[in-house]
Design a protein around this motif. Structure first.
Motif, PDB file in Angstrom:
ATOM      1  N   THR A 321     -54.144  60.966  78.725  1.00  0.00           N
ATOM      2  CA  THR A 321     -54.438  61.281  77.336  1.00  0.00           C
ATOM      3  C   THR A 321     -54.165  62.748  77.098  1.00  0.00           C
ATOM      4  N   ASN A 322     -54.019  63.139  75.828  1.00  0.00           N
ATOM      5  CA  ASN A 322     -53.859  64.558  75.523  1.00  0.00           C
ATOM      6  C   ASN A 322     -55.025  65.075  74.694  1.00  0.00           C
ATOM      7  N   SER A 335     -54.458  56.203  69.488  1.00  0.00           N
ATOM      8  CA  SER A 335     -53.125  56.291  68.879  1.00  0.00           C
ATOM      9  C   SER A 335     -52.515  57.676  69.025  1.00  0.00           C
ATOM     10  N   LEU A 336     -53.364  58.687  69.230  1.00  0.00           N
ATOM     11  CA  LEU A 336     -52.864  60.052  69.396  1.00  0.00           C
ATOM     12  C   LEU A 336     -52.271  60.295  70.774  1.00  0.00           C
ATOM     13  N   ASN A 337     -52.529  59.382  71.715  1.00  0.00           N
ATOM     14  CA  ASN A 337     -52.040  59.588  73.076  1.00  0.00           C
ATOM     15  C   ASN A 337     -50.527  59.480  73.181  1.00  0.00           C
ATOM     16  N   ASP A 338     -49.892  58.951  72.153  1.00  0.00           N
ATOM     17  CA  ASP A 338     -48.424  58.886  72.147  1.00  0.00           C
ATOM     18  C   ASP A 338     -47.806  60.093  71.451  1.00  0.00           C
ATOM     19  N   THR A 339     -48.657  61.011  70.996  1.00  0.00           N
ATOM     20  CA  THR A 339     -48.142  62.172  70.264  1.00  0.00           C
ATOM     21  C   THR A 339     -47.150  62.967  71.110  1.00  0.00           C
ATOM     22  N   TYR A 340     -47.488  63.107  72.389  1.00  0.00           N
ATOM     23  CA  TYR A 340     -46.628  63.890  73.282  1.00  0.00           C
ATOM     24  C   TYR A 340     -46.191  63.050  74.476  1.00  0.00           C
ATOM     25  N   ALA A 341     -45.629  61.893  74.177  1.00  0.00           N
ATOM     26  CA  ALA A 341     -45.073  61.073  75.251  1.00  0.00           C
ATOM     27  C   ALA A 341     -44.059  61.901  76.038  1.00  0.00           C
ATOM     28  N   TYR A 342     -44.119  61.773  77.346  1.00  0.00           N
ATOM     29  CA  TYR A 342     -43.293  62.593  78.244  1.00  0.00           C
ATOM     30  C   TYR A 342     -41.830  62.600  77.813  1.00  0.00           C
ATOM     31  N   ASP A 343     -41.308  63.792  77.509  1.00  0.00           N
ATOM     32  CA  ASP A 343     -39.951  63.908  76.976  1.00  0.00           C
ATOM     33  C   ASP A 343     -39.447  65.329  77.243  1.00  0.00           C
ATOM     34  N   LYS A 467     -57.661  65.387  65.459  1.00  0.00           N
ATOM     35  CA  LYS A 467     -56.273  65.131  65.067  1.00  0.00           C
ATOM     36  C   LYS A 467     -55.516  66.440  64.857  1.00  0.00           C
ATOM     37  N   LYS A 468     -56.166  67.399  64.201  1.00  0.00           N
ATOM     38  CA  LYS A 468     -55.513  68.679  63.935  1.00  0.00           C
ATOM     39  C   LYS A 468     -55.254  69.450  65.234  1.00  0.00           C
ATOM     40  N   LEU A 469     -56.232  69.460  66.144  1.00  0.00           N
ATOM     41  CA  LEU A 469     -56.053  70.169  67.406  1.00  0.00           C
ATOM     42  C   LEU A 469     -54.955  69.531  68.245  1.00  0.00           C
ATOM     43  N   THR A 470     -54.841  68.213  68.177  1.00  0.00           N
ATOM     44  CA  THR A 470     -53.752  67.535  68.877  1.00  0.00           C
ATOM     45  C   THR A 470     -52.413  67.931  68.267  1.00  0.00           C
ATOM     46  N   GLU A 471     -52.359  67.931  66.959  1.00  0.00           N
ATOM     47  CA  GLU A 471     -51.135  68.329  66.251  1.00  0.00           C
ATOM     48  C   GLU A 471     -50.723  69.754  66.605  1.00  0.00           C
TER      49      GLU A 471
END
Length: 510
Positions: A321-322, A335-343, A467-471
């Motif tokens: 998770t992030n 749903s936020l865990n896909d925000t930074y899928a390894y790329d 959500k904002k901190l994840t963003e």
């Protein structure tokens, strides 16, 4: 390089104070049959650390819970989800202006030295805890404590404090004998009113602690075991062998022994406990200009394969998770865990767009965190980031790590949403000595809403903050690691948010 177990890592972190004493979403397995468990009357706990101190003002929340909860009553406890619940304080009332809290107290109870547990004793204990090197964290907004009458006390606040009851319940509201406080002997000789007393004649400091059950204890139903022993066994293999031999029947477990635990028919309880990743102490570019750019922080999220690091270093015991709000809790949003899928390509693209394709970092390193160093080096290399490691001894890491703009961290979590906001974002901590959220208006506005609302509106604001901190890529979280507990049939362990080893209230027959 040999991979450390989580228990070994946590023990090392605790020894040098690097672990914040620190969830939701537990899972458990037990006996594969439906046969009723035989009643267990003797509780024998294998803890992975010795008691820090018998003095509640100096004790560690995370690891000292079983020891201290045996001999002391707490004013406030927590439920399994981190919500404050009554204990010795049977009820409380928060004033309309939020500047005082009045606690109603249990009566007719005595300390193990025969003196009364009354309002005067509670006030003296609270004043002592406020001055404590560790326990004082719960009372930073307290102006004074006062006796209202024989069975109630008032906590006067300098400002609204939505976390004080949580921290009190986490392990910062133990009541001590006034005479023992005055004598300065609590560190070696605990004098409380808890369900057990320490048997000094049969206990061996650092090896085994035996306790005698208090007759007619006021909350006996919450502590059903007739005898109690706690064995600090630092080595995970030795602790597992002690479980196999019957020396202990509750164990802070190593995930490597999970299959054998299930073969033995032991109960297994697991919960996430802390997050692993990169802690950013700079979100404005004050220490390192590049980190003031959100694209750079986002790149440092895309660059890490959290699931891969969890499998390789964490043994798969946890959740990729992030987020720093615990998996399974009210605030964590899967749903936020896909925000930074390894790329990696995306990481490079963001660095280029920020003008930081040649980003160079200097980071601290100590033996505790060396198990994550190869994964970090590979991720940085793949993203085209140059990293220089400043090697230092373990005790120096806490003193120096936060002076760097970014460092590898393992930080315990809180299931209580408001405590998470305070500890991870807004308050001064060793890992965040100069919180800079006030310099980011879009974060500050949400924090202001959290601090001025209650109930559903407040919870919604915390979710907005997450959500904002994840963003904004406030951290680069790789995964949340599990705590694992094994117990024999007839004993159940309920993991509790913020407690690396839960207090005795959460170890029950069944």
């Amino acid at each position: 390089m040999k991979k450390k177990t989580l228990a070994a890592t946590l023990a090392a972190l605790a020894a040098v104070g690097l672990l914040l004493s620190g969830c939701t979403g537990d899972s458990g397995t037990g006996d594969s049959t439906d046969a009723p468990a035989e009643a267990v009357t003797d509780l024998k706990i294998g803890n992975f650390l010795d008691v820090t101190s018998w003095d509640p003002s100096l004790a560690d929340i995370g690891f000292d819970g079983p020891y201290l909860s045996a001999v002391y009553d707490a004013l406030i406890a927590l439920d399994k989800d981190g919500n404050p619940i009554p204990s010795f304080a049977t009820d409380w009332t928060v004033a309309d202006d939020d500047l005082s809290i009045t606690l109603d107290l249990k009566t007719g109870v005595t300390f193990s030295d025969g003196s009364d547990v009354d309002a005067d004793a509670v006030v003296k204990s609270l004043e002592y805890l406020q001055q404590g090197a560790r326990s004082g964290e719960a009372y930073t907004h307290v102006a004074s404590f006062e006796k209202v009458d024989d069975d109630s006390v008032k906590i006067n606040l300098t400002e609204r404090d939505d976390t004080i009851l949580y921290f009190m319940g986490l392990g910062r509201s133990y009541i001590m004998s006034p005479a023992a406080i005055d004598a300065g002997t609590l560190a070696a000789e605990p004098v409380g009113s808890g369900p057990y007393t320490l048997d000094t004649a049969t206990s061996v400091a650092g090896a085994e602690y035996h306790f005698t059950k208090v007759a007619d204890y006021w909350d006996a139903a919450s502590y059903p075991f007739t005898s109690l022993a706690i064995f600090p066994i630092l080595d995970a293999t030795a602790r597992h062998n002690a479980m196999l031999s019957g020396q202990i029947n509750v164990n802070y477990g190593d995930e490597a022994n999970l299959d054998q635990a299930e073969e033995q028919g032991w109960n297994v309880a697991q919960r996430v406990s802390g997050w692993v990743g990169l802690q950013f102490t700079d979100h404005t570019g004050a220490k390192l200009e590049a980190l003031g750019k959100v694209e750079v922080r986002q790149a440092l999220n895309y660059a890490f394969d959290g699931a891969g690091v969890l499998a390789a270093v964490g043994g798969g015991a946890g959740v990729a998770t992030n987020q720093v709000f615990p998996d399974g809790g009210d605030v964590n949003d899967p749903s936020l865990n896909d925000t930074y899928a390894y790329d990696v390509a995306k990481a490079k693209e963001l660095l280029a767009s920020a003008g930081e394709s040649d980003l160079a970092l200097t980071m601290p390193m100590s033996p505790i965190f060396a198990q994550w160093q190869p994964a970090a080096e590979q991720a940085f290399k793949d993203a085209g980031i140059t990293v220089t490691w400043d090697d230092m001894q373990q005790p120096d890491y806490q003193l120096n790590a936060a002076s760097y703009p970014v460092f590898i961290a393992f930080l315990a979590m809180d299931g209580n949403a408001l405590a998470t906001v305070a500890r991870q974002v807004t308050s001064v901590q060793w890992f965040n000595p100069e919180p800079d959220y006030t310099k980011v208006p879009e974060v500050t506005s949400i924090v202001d809403t959290i601090n001025s609302t209650r109930g559903d509106e407040q919870l919604a604001a915390v979710k907005d903050l997450n959500k904002k901190l994840t963003e904004l890529a406030w951290w680069s979280v790789w995964y949340q690691a599990d705590n694992t507990y094994y117990s024999v049939k007839g004993v159940q362990v309920q993991p509790v948010i913020g407690m690396m080893f839960p207090t005795l209230r959460y170890i029950t027959q069944g």
